[in-house]
Write a protein that holds these residues in place. Structure first.
Motif, PDB file in Angstrom:
ATOM      1  N   ASN A  99       0.802  -1.214   0.000  1.00  0.00           N
ATOM      2  CA  ASN A  99       0.000   0.000   0.000  1.00  0.00           C
ATOM      3  C   ASN A  99       0.841   1.272   0.000  1.00  0.00           C
ATOM      4  N   LYS A 100       2.110   1.155  -0.369  1.00  0.00           N
ATOM      5  CA  LYS A 100       2.971   2.328  -0.430  1.00  0.00           C
ATOM      6  C   LYS A 100       2.455   3.287  -1.503  1.00  0.00           C
ATOM      7  N   ASN A 101       2.303   4.529  -1.102  1.00  0.00           N
ATOM      8  CA  ASN A 101       1.816   5.592  -1.998  1.00  0.00           C
ATOM      9  C   ASN A 101       0.418   5.313  -2.543  1.00  0.00           C
ATOM     10  N   SER A 102      -0.372   4.499  -1.842  1.00  0.00           N
ATOM     11  CA  SER A 102      -1.729   4.218  -2.314  1.00  0.00           C
ATOM     12  C   SER A 102      -2.622   5.449  -2.224  1.00  0.00           C
ATOM     13  N   TRP A 103      -2.186   6.439  -1.453  1.00  0.00           N
ATOM     14  CA  TRP A 103      -2.958   7.672  -1.313  1.00  0.00           C
ATOM     15  C   TRP A 103      -2.698   8.658  -2.448  1.00  0.00           C
ATOM     16  N   GLN A 104      -1.722   8.373  -3.303  1.00  0.00           N
ATOM     17  CA  GLN A 104      -1.297   9.341  -4.305  1.00  0.00           C
ATOM     18  C   GLN A 104      -2.418   9.786  -5.250  1.00  0.00           C
ATOM     19  N   PRO A 105      -3.285   8.879  -5.739  1.00  0.00           N
ATOM     20  CA  PRO A 105      -4.378   9.340  -6.613  1.00  0.00           C
ATOM     21  C   PRO A 105      -5.288  10.364  -5.938  1.00  0.00           C
ATOM     22  N   ILE A 106      -5.514  10.199  -4.637  1.00  0.00           N
ATOM     23  CA  ILE A 106      -6.371  11.140  -3.909  1.00  0.00           C
ATOM     24  C   ILE A 106      -5.701  12.507  -3.813  1.00  0.00           C
ATOM     25  N   ILE A 107      -4.420  12.501  -3.425  1.00  0.00           N
ATOM     26  CA  ILE A 107      -3.672  13.753  -3.271  1.00  0.00           C
ATOM     27  C   ILE A 107      -3.529  14.455  -4.621  1.00  0.00           C
ATOM     28  N   ASP A 108      -3.235  13.676  -5.661  1.00  0.00           N
ATOM     29  CA  ASP A 108      -3.089  14.271  -6.997  1.00  0.00           C
ATOM     30  C   ASP A 108      -4.394  14.915  -7.450  1.00  0.00           C
ATOM     31  N   PHE A 109      -5.518  14.274  -7.155  1.00  0.00           N
ATOM     32  CA  PHE A 109      -6.808  14.825  -7.565  1.00  0.00           C
ATOM     33  C   PHE A 109      -7.065  16.166  -6.888  1.00  0.00           C
ATOM     34  N   ILE A 110      -6.820  16.239  -5.582  1.00  0.00           N
ATOM     35  CA  ILE A 110      -7.048  17.496  -4.852  1.00  0.00           C
ATOM     36  C   ILE A 110      -6.152  18.601  -5.396  1.00  0.00           C
ATOM     37  N   ASP A 111      -4.862  18.285  -5.594  1.00  0.00           N
ATOM     38  CA  ASP A 111      -3.918  19.288  -6.112  1.00  0.00           C
ATOM     39  C   ASP A 111      -4.287  19.723  -7.523  1.00  0.00           C
ATOM     40  N   GLY A 145     -11.725  -0.154  17.609  1.00  0.00           N
ATOM     41  CA  GLY A 145     -11.719   0.047  19.051  1.00  0.00           C
ATOM     42  C   GLY A 145     -10.320   0.132  19.628  1.00  0.00           C
ATOM     43  N   HIS A 146      -9.299   0.073  18.778  1.00  0.00           N
ATOM     44  CA  HIS A 146      -7.909   0.084  19.256  1.00  0.00           C
ATOM     45  C   HIS A 146      -7.237   1.427  18.978  1.00  0.00           C
ATOM     46  N   THR A 147      -6.752   1.604  17.762  1.00  0.00           N
ATOM     47  CA  THR A 147      -6.034   2.829  17.422  1.00  0.00           C
ATOM     48  C   THR A 147      -6.051   3.023  15.913  1.00  0.00           C
ATOM     49  N   LEU A 148      -5.464   4.116  15.455  1.00  0.00           N
ATOM     50  CA  LEU A 148      -5.377   4.362  14.021  1.00  0.00           C
ATOM     51  C   LEU A 148      -4.252   3.544  13.412  1.00  0.00           C
ATOM     52  N   LYS A 149      -4.462   3.092  12.188  1.00  0.00           N
ATOM     53  CA  LYS A 149      -3.410   2.374  11.476  1.00  0.00           C
ATOM     54  C   LYS A 149      -2.395   3.371  10.922  1.00  0.00           C
ATOM     55  N   PRO A 150      -1.148   2.928  10.720  1.00  0.00           N
ATOM     56  CA  PRO A 150      -0.133   3.831  10.127  1.00  0.00           C
ATOM     57  C   PRO A 150      -0.581   4.423   8.802  1.00  0.00           C
ATOM     58  N   LEU A 151      -1.312   3.629   7.988  1.00  0.00           N
ATOM     59  CA  LEU A 151      -1.799   4.133   6.706  1.00  0.00           C
ATOM     60  C   LEU A 151      -2.798   5.264   6.916  1.00  0.00           C
ATOM     61  N   ASP A 152      -3.679   5.102   7.913  1.00  0.00           N
ATOM     62  CA  ASP A 152      -4.649   6.158   8.216  1.00  0.00           C
ATOM     63  C   ASP A 152      -3.939   7.448   8.608  1.00  0.00           C
ATOM     64  N   ILE A 153      -2.919   7.329   9.442  1.00  0.00           N
ATOM     65  CA  ILE A 153      -2.188   8.508   9.913  1.00  0.00           C
ATOM     66  C   ILE A 153      -1.527   9.228   8.746  1.00  0.00           C
ATOM     67  N   GLU A 154      -0.893   8.475   7.859  1.00  0.00           N
ATOM     68  CA  GLU A 154      -0.185   9.075   6.727  1.00  0.00           C
ATOM     69  C   GLU A 154      -1.143   9.780   5.777  1.00  0.00           C
ATOM     70  N   VAL A 155      -2.255   9.126   5.473  1.00  0.00           N
ATOM     71  CA  VAL A 155      -3.230   9.712   4.549  1.00  0.00           C
ATOM     72  C   VAL A 155      -3.873  10.952   5.160  1.00  0.00           C
ATOM     73  N   MET A 156      -4.234  10.885   6.417  1.00  0.00           N
ATOM     74  CA  MET A 156      -4.873  12.022   7.073  1.00  0.00           C
ATOM     75  C   MET A 156      -3.931  13.219   7.149  1.00  0.00           C
ATOM     76  N   LYS A 157      -2.656  12.961   7.366  1.00  0.00           N
ATOM     77  CA  LYS A 157      -1.674  14.046   7.390  1.00  0.00           C
ATOM     78  C   LYS A 157      -1.644  14.782   6.058  1.00  0.00           C
ATOM     79  N   ARG A 158      -1.633  14.020   4.977  1.00  0.00           N
ATOM     80  CA  ARG A 158      -1.522  14.619   3.646  1.00  0.00           C
ATOM     81  C   ARG A 158      -2.805  15.336   3.227  1.00  0.00           C
TER      82      ARG A 158
END
Length: 252
Positions: A99-111, A145-158
């Protein structure tokens, strides 16, 4: 009767212009697959804005998921006010082995939408310009019910640096009230520690007290917990409303 003119009448003039032309609002849905993003948006606007897409898995059973960025346009009217609504449904995150850079299409669309709007604003004729800038992004969090996943944190930051990020806990009915409260507290701690920018309603102390109090309640409630349903169920008053009927709840 002659309409008054001058600075004191500017708010009224602006109100008439906006009421006549309506407004454009673009909302983006992001998060993992299977969290009910499509169901929630249909529930929110109480209409079938977006149809579910079915993909077959290895057992030939339908899986409802979004596989690419999908734009749904609709025109809604409430109290004689028209709003041109754009719903941006994004691919489910975390579906791949890598899932490395799986957020890129979302970020590219916004930009790309920001850049496109700026280019259109430099043109001499801007009457037919298209505006798909994202006003708000609902980020759906799995109710573990536990915590955020690393992927969630990275995507939300961007996303948080580009649009108004609103975190929501999907399928909130899978957690008890106590579990939900603890889960919310963990998410708030992570958001603060990781310096994730989320939308915060403005609080104007000079404004109406009820409005300021409402803004404070919204801030304290984040991340929001949501439940979506496209089914009509009968409530205690005999009225049919959108909701869920659980097998362990008695009809009595």
């Amino acid at each position: 009767m002659v309409e008054p003119i001058g600075i004191t009448n500017l708010p009224n003039q602006r109100y008439k212009i906006v009421s006549k032309e309506g407004a454009t609002f673009t909302i983006m849905l992001a998060g993992e697959s299977g969290l009910g993003k499509t169901t929630f948006i249909n529930t929110l606007f109480q209409t079938s804005l977006k149809q579910h897409q079915e993909v077959l898995n290895r057992f030939n059973k339908p899986i409802k998921k979004t596989v690419e960025i999908d734009i749904v346009r609709a025109e809604l009217e409430e109290k004689n006010f028209k709003i041109r609504l754009n719903v941006i449904d994004t691919p489910g995150l975390g579906d791949n082995v890598n899932n490395k850079n799986s957020w890129q299409p979302i970020i590219d669309f916004i930009d790309d939408q920001h850049n496109s709007y700026m280019r259109q604003e430099t043109q001499p004729i801007r009457k037919d310009s298209k505006d798909l800038r994202v006003h708000a992004c609902l980020y759906f969090i799995r109710p573990t019910g536990h915590t955020l996943k690393p992927l969630d944190i990275e995507v939300m930051k961007r996303i948080g640096t580009r649009a108004n990020l609103i975190p929501v806990i999907a399928k909130a009915d899978t957690l008890s009230p106590h579990e939900m409260l603890e889960f919310k507290n963990r998410i708030r701690e992570i958001i603060e520690v990781q310096d994730i920018r989320i939308y915060s309603p403005p609080i104007n102390l000079d404004d109406v007290p009820a409005s300021s109090e409402h803004a404070k309640q919204l801030i304290e409630s984040m991340p929001f917990a949501v439940v979506g349903s496209e089914d009509d169920v009968e409530n205690e008053k005999g009225e049919f409303v959108k909701g869920r009927k659980y097998p362990w709840v008695s009809d009595q």
